[in-house]
Scaffold this motif. Structure first.
Motif, PDB file in Angstrom:
ATOM      1  N   LYS A 161       0.834  -1.195   0.000  1.00 19.10           N
ATOM      2  CA  LYS A 161       0.000   0.000   0.000  1.00 19.10           C
ATOM      3  C   LYS A 161       0.876   1.255   0.000  1.00 19.10           C
ATOM      4  N   SER A 162       0.595   2.176  -0.910  1.00 19.72           N
ATOM      5  CA  SER A 162       1.445   3.358  -1.069  1.00 19.72           C
ATOM      6  C   SER A 162       1.532   4.195   0.188  1.00 19.72           C
ATOM      7  N   ASP A 163       0.368   4.485   0.817  1.00 20.58           N
ATOM      8  CA  ASP A 163       0.402   5.319   2.008  1.00 20.58           C
ATOM      9  C   ASP A 163       0.778   4.524   3.256  1.00 20.58           C
ATOM     10  N   GLY A 164       1.185   3.287   3.067  1.00 19.56           N
ATOM     11  CA  GLY A 164       1.705   2.485   4.162  1.00 19.56           C
ATOM     12  C   GLY A 164       3.179   2.176   3.994  1.00 19.56           C
ATOM     13  N   GLY A 165       3.828   2.831   3.023  1.00 20.96           N
ATOM     14  CA  GLY A 165       5.249   2.632   2.787  1.00 20.96           C
ATOM     15  C   GLY A 165       5.573   1.783   1.583  1.00 20.96           C
ATOM     16  N   GLY A 166       4.565   1.386   0.811  1.00 18.02           N
ATOM     17  CA  GLY A 166       4.798   0.525  -0.335  1.00 18.02           C
ATOM     18  C   GLY A 166       5.351   1.219  -1.558  1.00 18.02           C
ATOM     19  N   ASN A 167       5.503   2.533  -1.495  1.00 15.23           N
ATOM     20  CA  ASN A 167       6.036   3.301  -2.624  1.00 15.23           C
ATOM     21  C   ASN A 167       7.119   4.237  -2.119  1.00 15.23           C
ATOM     22  N   THR A 168       8.355   4.039  -2.569  1.00 15.25           N
ATOM     23  CA  THR A 168       9.475   4.863  -2.082  1.00 15.25           C
ATOM     24  C   THR A 168       9.479   6.259  -2.692  1.00 15.25           C
ATOM     25  N   GLY A 169       8.781   6.448  -3.794  1.00 13.48           N
ATOM     26  CA  GLY A 169       8.576   7.779  -4.365  1.00 13.48           C
ATOM     27  C   GLY A 169       9.833   8.619  -4.525  1.00 13.48           C
ATOM     28  N   LEU A 170       9.847   9.778  -3.861  1.00 15.49           N
ATOM     29  CA  LEU A 170      10.914  10.755  -4.042  1.00 15.49           C
ATOM     30  C   LEU A 170      12.235  10.350  -3.393  1.00 15.49           C
ATOM     31  N   VAL A 171      12.217   9.313  -2.571  1.00 17.39           N
ATOM     32  CA  VAL A 171      13.458   8.925  -1.890  1.00 17.39           C
ATOM     33  C   VAL A 171      14.082   7.685  -2.520  1.00 17.39           C
ATOM     34  N   THR A 172      13.605   7.282  -3.694  1.00 17.62           N
ATOM     35  CA  THR A 172      14.118   6.074  -4.333  1.00 17.62           C
ATOM     36  C   THR A 172      15.621   6.141  -4.544  1.00 17.62           C
ATOM     37  N   SER A 173      16.107   7.284  -4.979  1.00 24.89           N
ATOM     38  CA  SER A 173      17.550   7.418  -5.237  1.00 24.89           C
ATOM     39  C   SER A 173      18.370   7.302  -3.955  1.00 24.89           C
ATOM     40  N   LYS A 174      17.806   7.731  -2.828  1.00 21.98           N
ATOM     41  CA  LYS A 174      18.527   7.641  -1.561  1.00 21.98           C
ATOM     42  C   LYS A 174      18.562   6.218  -1.013  1.00 21.98           C
ATOM     43  N   LEU A 175      17.729   5.362  -1.576  1.00 23.76           N
ATOM     44  CA  LEU A 175      17.669   3.973  -1.127  1.00 23.76           C
ATOM     45  C   LEU A 175      18.367   3.026  -2.092  1.00 23.76           C
ATOM     46  N   SER A 176      19.150   3.576  -2.993  1.00 23.46           N
ATOM     47  CA  SER A 176      19.805   2.740  -4.002  1.00 23.46           C
ATOM     48  C   SER A 176      21.044   2.032  -3.480  1.00 23.46           C
ATOM     49  N   SER A 177      21.590   2.484  -2.334  1.00 23.00           N
ATOM     50  CA  SER A 177      22.778   1.839  -1.770  1.00 23.00           C
ATOM     51  C   SER A 177      23.037   2.363  -0.358  1.00 23.00           C
ATOM     52  N   GLY A 178      23.867   1.628   0.379  1.00 26.10           N
ATOM     53  CA  GLY A 178      24.354   2.093   1.665  1.00 26.10           C
ATOM     54  C   GLY A 178      23.428   1.922   2.847  1.00 26.10           C
ATOM     55  N   ILE A 179      22.280   1.303   2.687  1.00 24.74           N
ATOM     56  CA  ILE A 179      21.346   1.126   3.806  1.00 24.74           C
ATOM     57  C   ILE A 179      21.747  -0.122   4.598  1.00 24.74           C
ATOM     58  N   ARG A 180      21.769  -0.003   5.929  1.00 23.70           N
ATOM     59  CA  ARG A 180      22.158  -1.144   6.757  1.00 23.70           C
ATOM     60  C   ARG A 180      20.985  -1.778   7.489  1.00 23.70           C
ATOM     61  N   VAL A 181      19.930  -1.034   7.776  1.00 19.18           N
ATOM     62  CA  VAL A 181      18.789  -1.593   8.487  1.00 19.18           C
ATOM     63  C   VAL A 181      17.571  -0.702   8.260  1.00 19.18           C
ATOM     64  N   VAL A 182      16.376  -1.288   8.396  1.00 17.95           N
ATOM     65  CA  VAL A 182      15.122  -0.566   8.178  1.00 17.95           C
ATOM     66  C   VAL A 182      14.218  -0.766   9.389  1.00 17.95           C
ATOM     67  N   TYR A 183      13.553   0.296   9.812  1.00 19.33           N
ATOM     68  CA  TYR A 183      12.587   0.256  10.907  1.00 19.33           C
ATOM     69  C   TYR A 183      11.227   0.693  10.370  1.00 19.33           C
ATOM     70  N   SER A 184      10.182   0.481  11.173  1.00 18.96           N
ATOM     71  CA  SER A 184       8.856   0.878  10.692  1.00 18.96           C
ATOM     72  C   SER A 184       7.898   1.084  11.845  1.00 18.96           C
ATOM     73  N   ASN A 185       6.866   1.887  11.589  1.00 14.09           N
ATOM     74  CA  ASN A 185       5.685   1.913  12.452  1.00 14.09           C
ATOM     75  C   ASN A 185       4.522   1.385  11.621  1.00 14.09           C
ATOM     76  N   ASN A 186       3.302   1.746  11.938  1.00 18.42           N
ATOM     77  CA  ASN A 186       2.161   1.223  11.177  1.00 18.42           C
ATOM     78  C   ASN A 186       2.107   1.733   9.745  1.00 18.42           C
ATOM     79  N   TYR A 187       2.614   2.946   9.505  1.00 23.07           N
ATOM     80  CA  TYR A 187       2.356   3.619   8.238  1.00 23.07           C
ATOM     81  C   TYR A 187       3.595   4.074   7.494  1.00 23.07           C
ATOM     82  N   ALA A 188       4.778   3.911   8.049  1.00 22.68           N
ATOM     83  CA  ALA A 188       5.971   4.465   7.411  1.00 22.68           C
ATOM     84  C   ALA A 188       7.212   3.644   7.751  1.00 22.68           C
ATOM     85  N   PHE A 189       8.232   3.804   6.910  1.00 24.43           N
ATOM     86  CA  PHE A 189       9.526   3.171   7.120  1.00 24.43           C
ATOM     87  C   PHE A 189      10.583   4.232   7.435  1.00 24.43           C
TER      88      PHE A 189
END
Length: 690
Positions: A204-232
């Protein structure tokens, strides 16, 4: 069923957060491998004791059912049969090593790498669409509230369940064919972390299923991901000095632009339902998300000394390095401790636990302090004398259970859903090893001998360049880890959560466990029900009014239901509003429903009541009219410019002779009793004697 029980059963699934734990009942594993349950009996509080007397390794749950994994690899289920409580029709081809759940379905990973599912078919209980891909080679299974995602030994991902909430990877299928090492989730979306440090999201897009404008920032270098109900919230390597990256619902944590400059060198991220709290390496707390529900901490000092953070649905409590506790967020869900509690939070606190709307603090001396929703665990006065020598606290939506050093359990909170142990009190006086909780990846574990073999498949490893070794990371192999060591003779102390470990897992959505969406969602739900009831009532009232007998007479102070026609100051009838459209104003209707023509000067009529709109005159009411006479039976004078003729017609006159019925009604009606004759309040013309 008691009305309170019914209310809980109806409301909790509607306002439940992304976690898949059972909010209605507790399950405890004892040191002999047996299981004790209590709470709402039909939803897991009443277990099949004959099958749970020994050798239980772990217990898992959906919202309304439990599944116990035994050391032999067998599975025992109970609770709501539609939501995973009945696995009798499931064909297990090998020993089970792990079980994962959504809100109403289970997925079991077997020793041969195959996966079988059961429970609610809309939320992952049916996996026939991907059955061929689940027969072998699966190394781990993940879930959100509505769907499952399986990670295969090749690094590919297979998803099933609710397709709009992460159950389909069609939009990103080409990116999930290889290289995935971990999967994280919100309530309605997934995010896959790949070996090269990139992130791929779907759902679901408004639940974090669409990286949208931050796609380029997620292309490399990420070590871990956290989340709440609606966002990452994704963290890059600490040594890179890059800012954290967030996406999802912008109001509920998906946008961190207001604090982006402070999200550097973040050690850990904690979550409430709609907000985040990040702790940096120097102990500073940074919050963002919904301001009312924990996203705004300007009233408290988090500039240094933050050790770890706990949460209810919409409030945070930070444990400081000196043993004190700092609280903020929604006041009614633990964000505003009462004055009587504050002095007990200044020192000596070792751990903080939060359920849906209440906090429980475990102090260094083994005592417990609580606050929040009174009947949801915030008031422990009824058992305060028993809350000593406590080693750990478990929690579900509206209750707590304290495990003591002697292996006994003390519970408080909602008596309907886990806060009352009176039915099983004798079984909880000693020997308890662990108690189910809505943390710890939705699983409680004992320690027994392992199955004879373990899965031979393993996920791809992450190179040091892709994921920095300075921060420990989760390995996506199935949990629990089996040990051939014997079960300890007494209760063991559960390790406290490590600040460096992300609160996400292969068993359910990551982050702090939440039980309720928020007060706004509850209000919207209640208002929707009220609006629906009001609409039904309005339709019912209109239908009754439409079929009610017509009333042509004024009664008391009520408004008339139609036009008042007057002829020279005399009221000669009330024409019903429902029949007045396109009708000549010279026509009137008498009390029996027959049309009577006016004559001479034009009849006057008043404006209809605004509460009713005229309808077209039905054909059955367009009756042939008698000869023009007024209600006194006198011949009407000729209209100006027209020849006077007894058979002259106007305004729809047919020129035919009047019927006997029409002649009868021409007679003047009997006058009303003296004192009750009134002129129409809508008529402004003077009365005239007949």
């Amino acid at each position: 069923m008691d009305w309170k029980v019914l209310l809980v059963v109806l409301l909790v699934p509607l306002i439940e957060a992304r976690r898949s734990y059972n909010p209605y009942a507790f399950a405890a594993i004892k040191n002999n491998g047996s299981v004790v349950t209590w709470g709402l009996s039909s939803y897991g509080g009443d277990s099949p004791s004959s099958q749970l007397q020994s050798d239980v390794v772990s217990v898992y749950s959906t919202l309304t059912a439990f599944a116990a994994l035994k050391s032999s690899g067998d599975v025992v289920t109970w609770g709501s049969s539609d939501n995973g409580g009945d696995s009798s029709s499931v064909l297990f081809t090998a020993s089970v090593v792990d079980i994962v759940s959504t809100s109403a379905a289970f997925a079991a990973l077997q020793v041969n790498g195959a996966v079988v599912t059961w429970g609610g078919y809309l939320v992952g209980g049916e996996s026939f669409t991907v059955a061929s891909e689940l027969t072998s080679g699966v190394s781990a299974v993940y879930s959100n509230y509505y769907a499952f995602a399986a990670l295969k030994s090749t690094g590919a991902v297979v998803a099933w369940g609710d397709t709009s909430n992460g159950g389909s990877t069609d939009s990103v299928a080409s990116k999930l064919t290889s290289g995935v090492v971990d999967v994280f989730s919100t309530k309605s979306a997934f995010a896959a972390l790949k070996q090269d440090g990139s992130v791929v999201a779907w759902g679901k897009s408004d639940g974090g299923g669409n990286t949208g404008l931050v796609t380029s920032k997620l292309s490399s270098g990420i070590r871990v991901v956290y989340s709440n109900n609606y966002a990452f919230a994704a963290l890059p390597g600490i040594e890179t000095m890059k800012q954290a990256v967030t996406w999802g619902d912008s109001v509920r944590g998906g946008s961190s632009s207001s604090v982006s400059s402070q999200l550097v060198e973040v050690r850990q991220v904690y979550a409430a339902t709609q907000a985040f709290c990040a702790v940096t390496v120097d102990g500073k707390g940074v919050t963002w998300g919904n301001y009312d529900y924990g996203g705004d901490s300007h009233n408290v000092d988090l500039s240094s000394g933050v050790s770890e953070v706990s949460s209810t649905s919409n409030a945070f409590a930070a444990l400081m390095t000196g043993g004190s506790v700092t609280v903020w967020g929604w006041w009614d869900q633990g964000g505003n401790p009462p004055a009587s509690v504050l002095p007990q939070l200044t020192s000596g606190v070792s751990s903080v636990y939060g359920n849906s709307g209440s906090f429980a603090v475990l102090k260094e001396d083994g005592s417990v302090v609580t606050w929040g929703i009174t009947n949801g665990g915030g008031d422990s006065s009824a058992v305060s004398s028993q809350l000593n020598n406590v080693q750990s606290i478990s929690k579900i939506s509206s209750a707590f259970a304290a495990l003591k050093n002697d292996g006994s359990v003390v519970a408080w909170g909602s008596t309907t859903t886990g806060g009352d142990t009176s039915d099983v009190w004798s079984e909880l006086t000693s020997g308890v090893v662990s108690v189910s909780t809505m943390d710890d990846y939705n699983v409680i574990s004992g320690i027994t001998s392992a199955p004879s073999s373990v899965p031979t498949t393993s996920p791809p490893t992450v190179s040091p360049s892709a994921r920095p070794t300075s921060t420990p990371t989760r390995h996506p192999t199935p949990r629990p880890s089996y040990s051939p060591t014997a079960m300890p003779s007494g209760p063991t102390t559960e390790p406290s959560p490590s600040p460096s470990r992300p609160p996400s897992s292969a068993h359910s959505a990551n982050g702090a466990a939440q039980a309720f969406e928020n007060n706004w969602d509850i209000l919207v739900m209640v208002c929707s029900v009220l609006v629906l009831l009001a609409a039904i009532g309005f339709v019912y009232w209109r239908r009754r009014e439409a079929h009610a007998p017509r009333n042509y007479v004024r009664t008391g102070k009520h408004e008339p239901i139609g036009y008042d026609f007057e002829q020279g100051g005399e009221m000669i009838g009330v024409y019903p509003v429902t029949d007045i459209e396109n009708v000549n104003p010279m026509e009137q209707i008498n009390a029996t429903g027959d049309t009577v023509l006016g004559s001479g000067t034009a009849a006057t009529y008043t404006t209809p009541s605004p509460r009713a709109q005229p309808k077209s005159l039905s054909p059955r009411n367009r009756r042939s009219t008698p000869s023009p006479r007024n209600v006194q039976g006198k011949r009407s004078p000729p209209r100006p410019g027209k020849r006077s003729s007894p058979r002259a017609s106007h305004a729809g006159e047919t020129g035919r002779k009047s019927s006997p019925r029409a002649s009868a009604v021409r007679r003047s009606p009997s006058p009303p009793p003296k004192g009750q004759r009134k002129s129409s309040p809508r008529s402004r013309s003077p009365r005239r004697n007949a």
